[in-house]
Design an enzyme around this catalytic site. Structure first.
Site, PDB file in Angstrom:
ATOM      1  N   SER A 143       0.851  -1.183   0.000  1.00  0.00           N
ATOM      2  CA  SER A 143       0.000   0.000   0.000  1.00  0.00           C
ATOM      3  C   SER A 143       0.885   1.231   0.000  1.00  0.00           C
ATOM      4  CB  SER A 143      -0.890   0.007   1.261  1.00  0.00           C
ATOM      5  OG  SER A 143      -1.516   1.264   1.455  1.00  0.00           O
ATOM      6  N   TYR A 156      -1.787  -0.733  10.491  1.00  0.00           N
ATOM      7  CA  TYR A 156      -1.933  -1.083   9.074  1.00  0.00           C
ATOM      8  C   TYR A 156      -0.698  -0.653   8.297  1.00  0.00           C
ATOM      9  CZ  TYR A 156      -3.810  -1.126   4.320  1.00  0.00           C
ATOM     10  OH  TYR A 156      -3.999  -1.347   2.977  1.00  0.00           O
TER      11      TYR A 156
END
Length: 252
Positions: A143, A156
């Site tokens: 990501s 995350y």
């Protein structure tokens, strides 16, 4: 249908919807036989149905990537169904954290790390020996949060930094065995999750679009195209890369 990947077999985890589904469909359209995997059996079977309706070949295998026994069974199912593995897209992941670091819980930490990091590690551990026998390509979903800070998503972000670390280490370890390992780093992509999060607040959706210099969020098909490029012979000299698919967000 294309013949680009004819005779090849692709495994996609997290393929019940979104980026995983779009990539599974793209592999099938390029001629690959596809193993669709997810914890969501209904969504996974829907992905298989869409592929078959378009003339492709696919099977569904349920798998919780955080469970070693599930991952071992998944890769055995790949061999049982098709006898080989050529491409793996380790896409399964979760995103459940929505607050500052000090308010994070141990349960959130364990859940995110189990799927996003341990899940990729378990899949890599199963895939690398198979691919080193014949060569092949692995793409992991990281990501843009793995390339920098992600306020209110620290766990995350840490998990996606870890995915990039796993990717680069595996790429170097297996470079001479004709196995390439790369990661994609999407920014905000127009998925069902995105629509659920922003449909009640159009202003948040506008803000999300404005985060990207191109002025919009990404499409799942654009991420799928990046995955297929990394798996293609055109990317034969590309390994150990964390490729942003982010509308220019990380260039700022």
């Amino acid at each position: 249908m294309s013949a680009q990947f004819a005779g090849r077999v692709a495994l996609i985890t997290g393929a019940a919807n979104g980026i995983g589904r779009a990539t599974a469909q793209a592999f099938a359209l390029a001629g690959a036989k596809v193993v669709v995997s997810d914890v969501d059996a209904q969504g996974g079977e829907q992905t298989v149905a869409l592929i078959r309706e378009a003339g492709g070949e696919a099977v569904f295998v349920a798998c919780n990537v955080s469970k070693a026994e599930d991952v071992a069974a998944l890769h055995q199912a790949v061999l049982d169904n098709y006898g080989q593995l050529d491409f793996a897209f380790n896409n399964a992941g979760i995103e459940i954290e929505k607050g500052k670091l000090e308010f994070g819980t141990e349960a959130e930490y364990d859940a995110i790390m189990d799927v996003n990091v341990k899940g990729v590690w378990l899949c890599l551990r199963a895939q690398l020996p198979l691919l080193s026998e014949r060569g092949g390509v692995i793409v992991n979903t990281a990501s843009v949060a793995g390339l920098g800070a992600a306020p209110k998503m620290s766990i995350y972000s840490a998990s996606k930094h870890a995915v990039i670390g796993l990717t680069k280490s595996a790429a170097i370890e297996y470079a001479k065995k004709k196995v390439r390992v790369n990661a994609i780093c999407p920014a905000v992509i127009d998925t069902d999750m995105f629509r659920r999060a922003y449909e009640a607040d159009p202003k948040k959706a506008e803000f999300a679009a404005a985060m990207h210099p191109v002025g919009r969020v990404g499409k799942v098909e654009e991420v799928a195209a990046a995955v297929l490029y990394l798996c293609s012979d055109a990317a034969g000299f590309t390994t150990g890369v964390a490729l942003p698919v982010d509308g220019g967000a990380t260039a700022i």
